[in-house]
Design an enzyme around this catalytic site. Structure first.
Site, short mmCIF file in Angstrom:
data_model
loop_
_atom_site.label_atom_id
_atom_site.label_comp_id
_atom_site.label_asym_id
_atom_site.label_seq_id
_atom_site.Cartn_x
_atom_site.Cartn_y
_atom_site.Cartn_z
N SER A 1 0.83 -1.20 0.00
CA SER A 1 0.00 0.00 0.00
C SER A 1 0.87 1.25 0.00
O SER A 1 1.98 1.25 0.54
CB SER A 1 -0.85 0.00 1.28
OG SER A 1 -1.44 1.25 1.49
N TYR B 1 -1.71 -0.90 11.12
CA TYR B 1 -2.04 -1.48 9.81
C TYR B 1 -0.90 -1.21 8.82
O TYR B 1 -0.39 -2.12 8.16
CB TYR B 1 -3.36 -0.86 9.27
CG TYR B 1 -3.47 -0.90 7.77
CD1 TYR B 1 -3.81 -2.08 7.12
CD2 TYR B 1 -3.20 0.23 7.00
CE1 TYR B 1 -3.89 -2.12 5.73
CE2 TYR B 1 -3.28 0.20 5.62
CZ TYR B 1 -3.62 -0.97 5.00
OH TYR B 1 -3.67 -1.01 3.62
N LYS C 1 2.14 -3.74 6.76
CA LYS C 1 2.53 -3.73 5.34
C LYS C 1 4.05 -3.55 5.23
O LYS C 1 4.71 -4.24 4.45
CB LYS C 1 1.81 -2.59 4.59
CG LYS C 1 0.31 -2.73 4.48
CD LYS C 1 -0.11 -3.89 3.59
CE LYS C 1 -1.61 -4.01 3.45
NZ LYS C 1 -2.03 -5.31 2.89
C1 UD1 Z 1 -6.81 5.19 3.77
C2 UD1 Z 1 -5.83 4.82 4.84
C3 UD1 Z 1 -4.67 4.11 4.19
C4 UD1 Z 1 -5.16 2.87 3.49
C5 UD1 Z 1 -6.23 3.24 2.48
C6 UD1 Z 1 -6.87 2.01 1.92
C7 UD1 Z 1 -6.13 6.46 6.62
C8 UD1 Z 1 -5.56 7.63 7.32
N1 UD1 Z 1 -5.44 6.01 5.57
O1 UD1 Z 1 -6.16 6.05 2.85
O2 UD1 Z 1 -3.72 3.77 5.16
O3 UD1 Z 1 -4.11 2.23 2.82
O4 UD1 Z 1 -7.26 4.03 3.10
O5 UD1 Z 1 -7.68 2.34 0.84
O6 UD1 Z 1 -7.19 5.96 6.97
N2 UD1 Z 1 -12.30 11.62 3.23
C9 UD1 Z 1 -13.32 12.50 3.56
N3 UD1 Z 1 -14.48 12.00 4.09
C10 UD1 Z 1 -14.66 10.66 4.32
C11 UD1 Z 1 -13.61 9.77 3.98
C12 UD1 Z 1 -12.44 10.29 3.45
O7 UD1 Z 1 -13.19 13.70 3.36
O8 UD1 Z 1 -15.73 10.27 4.83
C13 UD1 Z 1 -11.07 12.16 2.61
C14 UD1 Z 1 -9.80 11.90 3.42
O9 UD1 Z 1 -9.56 12.91 4.34
C15 UD1 Z 1 -8.76 11.84 2.30
C16 UD1 Z 1 -9.53 11.25 1.10
O10 UD1 Z 1 -10.90 11.50 1.38
O11 UD1 Z 1 -8.34 13.13 1.95
C17 UD1 Z 1 -9.31 9.76 0.91
O12 UD1 Z 1 -9.58 9.09 2.12
P1 UD1 Z 1 -9.65 7.50 2.21
O13 UD1 Z 1 -10.54 6.98 1.15
O14 UD1 Z 1 -9.95 7.12 3.61
O15 UD1 Z 1 -8.18 7.03 1.81
P2 UD1 Z 1 -6.75 7.43 2.45
O16 UD1 Z 1 -6.90 8.27 3.64
O17 UD1 Z 1 -5.91 7.95 1.35
#
Ligand code: UD1
Length: 341
Positions: A125, A149, A153
């Site tokens: 990842s 987590y 990895k």
């Molecule tokens: C997350 C994990 C990462 C993991 C990956 C798997 C965290 C901090 N990181 O990555 O370790 O490998 O998922 O796919 O959890 N967002 C919102 N609202 C939401 C959900 C997300 O605004 O309800 C934003 C987040 O702040 C971020 C983006 O969307 O900027 C992507 O978030 P997310 O899909 O959770 O992925 P990652 O944080 O990149």
């Protein structure tokens, strides 16, 4: 035709990869404990491809059971997806995460060694880059993690690297995924998270289908063009095809020893870009509100995908519109995921 063992093959990325392996002419054996997945995904992959998959309900903590799988089939290569993957949960239950993810992988490597199967593609990842030191991310930049987590990895990458150093003949390929989204264009298989989705796209799509009221956008004060977090979203079908490319190259001897490869598009999209793409696919404006930053989040993360192109002859082809349209087709046709049938 090779026989590929896919651990966690009933899950989101696993099921899409099984479909692409079958389409490419491989024979597939799946082991899965169905901890966060459904056999229905494999049943649908069989229907879509007209091919059969041998599925074994097995927990990789059961080392004896794993040896029996390697005794039953002549496995040419393994793709290892199985593992616990919720970041927040991993900070609350570190022992469970370390025990499950590390022990299962050690069992798998030991069973492979015993059986003389030395080709492995591992589901790593972008989390191994932590808050990246520079963008776009290249594979040899500094690695660090911020939660258990991510640490599992990174440890698995380290364990496999040590193995490749100690013994010849292994082909160990670490695929570092960026943010997988979307679904097979049939709308028959897709992501089906248990409980409240942690990740952006499944949350947006559950808002679209009426299971959640409004999306919380975590922060609009990040140092990014529109203030929201930027990620490298990749269509799960592109990602699945990246696995087939890695298996074919590794079995062909082109990836000896240990290799880490980014799988992403190389493009950064903000949260608002994804909301816009999803709204277009759904045909109406999806509601969102800004809320505070999520602990542990970073501003931006996207890769340089040149190494994948060079070593695998692979690149991502599908853009945000396809990611959103395909994810929406899956969610619309299966509002409760696999549970409805
Ligand atoms: C997350 C994990 C990462 C993991 C990956 C798997 C965290 C901090 N990181 O990555 O370790 O490998 O998922 O796919 O959890 N967002 C919102 N609202 C939401 C959900 C997300 O605004 O309800 C934003 C987040 O702040 C971020 C983006 O969307 O900027 C992507 O978030 P997310 O899909 O959770 O992925 P990652 O944080 O990149």
């Amino acid at each position: 035709m090779s026989t590929i063992l896919v651990t966690g093959g009933a899950g989101y990325i696993g099921s899409h990869t099984v479909l692409e392996l079958l389409t490419a002419g491989h024979r597939v054996v799946v082991v899965d404990n169905l901890d966060n997945s459904s056999l229905e995904s494999i049943r649908r992959v069989e229907a879509l491809t007209g091919k059969r998959v041998d599925v074994h309900l097995l927990d990789l903590l059961d080392r004896t059971g794993l040896d029996l799988i390697f005794a039953k089939y002549r496995i040419d290569a393994v793709i290892h997806f199985a593992g616990l993957k919720a970041v927040g949960e991993s900070t609350q239950q570190p022992l469970r995460y370390y025990h499950n993810n590390l022990t299962s992988t050690l069992h798998l490597l030991e069973a492979m060694k015993l059986a003389g199967c030395k080709t492995l593609v591992f589901s790593s990842s972008a989390t191994v880059y932590g808050d990246p030191e520079r963008l776009p991310i290249i594979e040899d930049q500094a690695l660090r993690t911020t939660n258990p987590y991510g640490a599992t990895k990174l440890w698995i990458e380290g364990i496999t690297a040590d193995l490749a150093k100690a013994e010849s003949g292994w082909n160990l390929v670490m695929l570092r995924y960026f943010n997988p989204v979307g679904a097979h264009e049939s709308g028959r298989i897709g992501e089906d998270p248990a409980g409240i989705p942690n990740n952006l796209m499944p949350f947006i799509m559950q808002v679209a289908v009426g299971r959640r009221e409004v999306l919380s956008v975590y922060g609009n004060d990040w140092p990014t063009p529109d203030g929201t977090g930027v990620r490298d979203y990749i269509h799960v079908v592109d990602l699945a095809q990246g696995h087939v490319a890695a298996i074919d190259k590794a079995l062909g001897g082109a990836l000896p020893g240990w290799t880490a490869i980014n799988l992403g598009t190389g493009n950064g999209q903000s949260v608002l870009d994804m909301v816009k793409g999803a709204s277009k696919a759904v045909g109406r404006e999806l509601p969102y509100r800004f809320s505070p930053r999520r602990p542990g989040d970073i501003a931006a993360c996207y890769c340089d995908p040149a190494k994948a192109q060079r070593l695998l002859g692979w690149k991502a082809n599908l853009g945000v519109d396809r990611m959103c349209a395909d994810h929406w087709r899956w969610q619309k046709n299966n509002p409760q995921g696999y549970a409805q049938e």
